[in-house]
Design an enzyme around this catalytic site. Sequence first.
Site, PDB file in Angstrom:
ATOM      1  N   HIS A  62       0.821  -1.214   0.000  1.00  0.00           N
ATOM      2  CA  HIS A  62       0.000   0.000   0.000  1.00  0.00           C
ATOM      3  C   HIS A  62       0.854   1.264   0.000  1.00  0.00           C
ATOM      4  O   HIS A  62       1.976   1.264   0.493  1.00  0.00           O
ATOM      5  CB  HIS A  62      -0.894   0.040   1.244  1.00  0.00           C
ATOM      6  CG  HIS A  62      -1.746  -1.166   1.417  1.00  0.00           C
ATOM      7  ND1 HIS A  62      -1.981  -1.726   2.648  1.00  0.00           N
ATOM      8  CD2 HIS A  62      -2.422  -1.937   0.526  1.00  0.00           C
ATOM      9  CE1 HIS A  62      -2.776  -2.767   2.513  1.00  0.00           C
ATOM     10  NE2 HIS A  62      -3.055  -2.925   1.234  1.00  0.00           N
ATOM     11  N   LYS A  72       6.691   6.865   6.907  1.00  0.00           N
ATOM     12  CA  LYS A  72       6.236   6.050   8.036  1.00  0.00           C
ATOM     13  C   LYS A  72       7.418   5.543   8.842  1.00  0.00           C
ATOM     14  O   LYS A  72       8.485   5.274   8.291  1.00  0.00           O
ATOM     15  CB  LYS A  72       5.458   4.827   7.539  1.00  0.00           C
ATOM     16  CG  LYS A  72       4.212   5.141   6.784  1.00  0.00           C
ATOM     17  CD  LYS A  72       3.565   3.861   6.270  1.00  0.00           C
ATOM     18  CE  LYS A  72       2.372   4.148   5.408  1.00  0.00           C
ATOM     19  NZ  LYS A  72       1.843   2.939   4.789  1.00  0.00           N
ATOM     20  N   TYR A 131       2.366   1.952  13.120  1.00  0.00           N
ATOM     21  CA  TYR A 131       2.809   2.865  12.066  1.00  0.00           C
ATOM     22  C   TYR A 131       2.716   4.282  12.602  1.00  0.00           C
ATOM     23  O   TYR A 131       1.645   4.688  13.041  1.00  0.00           O
ATOM     24  CB  TYR A 131       1.880   2.863  10.859  1.00  0.00           C
ATOM     25  CG  TYR A 131       1.348   1.589  10.307  1.00  0.00           C
ATOM     26  CD1 TYR A 131       1.600   1.268   8.979  1.00  0.00           C
ATOM     27  CD2 TYR A 131       0.529   0.740  11.042  1.00  0.00           C
ATOM     28  CE1 TYR A 131       1.070   0.125   8.419  1.00  0.00           C
ATOM     29  CE2 TYR A 131       0.000  -0.400  10.483  1.00  0.00           C
ATOM     30  CZ  TYR A 131       0.276  -0.696   9.162  1.00  0.00           C
ATOM     31  OH  TYR A 131      -0.263  -1.819   8.606  1.00  0.00           O
ATOM     32  N   ASP A 169      -6.577  -6.456  -1.475  1.00  0.00           N
ATOM     33  CA  ASP A 169      -5.166  -6.706  -1.758  1.00  0.00           C
ATOM     34  C   ASP A 169      -4.971  -7.710  -2.893  1.00  0.00           C
ATOM     35  O   ASP A 169      -4.006  -7.618  -3.642  1.00  0.00           O
ATOM     36  CB  ASP A 169      -4.437  -7.167  -0.497  1.00  0.00           C
ATOM     37  CG  ASP A 169      -4.211  -6.024   0.485  1.00  0.00           C
ATOM     38  OD1 ASP A 169      -4.477  -4.856   0.141  1.00  0.00           O
ATOM     39  OD2 ASP A 169      -3.778  -6.301   1.608  1.00  0.00           O
TER      40      ASP A 169
END
Length: 180
Positions: A62, A72, A131, A169
């Site tokens: 992603h 991140k 995250y 996904d």
Amino acid sequence: MKVTKTNLEGCVVIEPTIYEDERGVFFEAYKKESLDEAIGYKVNFVQSNQSISKKGTLRGLHFQEGKHAQAKLVSVVKGKVLDVVVDLRKDSISYGKYFKIELSEANKKSLFIPKGMAHGFLALKETIFTYQCDNYYNKEAERGILYCDNKLNIDWNLPVSKMILSLKDKGLPLFSELDL
């Protein structure tokens, strides 16, 4: 804190200094000043996310595009993952390459992922994953790449038949189909 460069420009592995005694363990999971120095610019995290995944769950690959792109800092609180990052920055020397690493509660490593990279992970045990993001999530800017893209040729170290994947996904486009 030990910082190790990866084969992806700007993506670094962070290993904290561990203090352990009869009481248990202490370490700094994040220190802004040290991270800014390690990556060479200031990052300001504005959102913190956490996921809990069953063993065999694959989440990814992603990314957020455009003005909603996110840098991140990812780590594992409990469990273990195979973490994978793909460089999508066309002007980067590492464009189209990937990096993978095992992150776990045991090794306490974190991975800093700069903007312009796709990210995914495979839970090798039941896992709590965190995250820290420097931009807010925006559904309209969410994109992804199919985890089993032959061009990327990522070895997830687990047969697809043993993976738990979302319908989203499974339906992501190939790397070659991205319009970046």
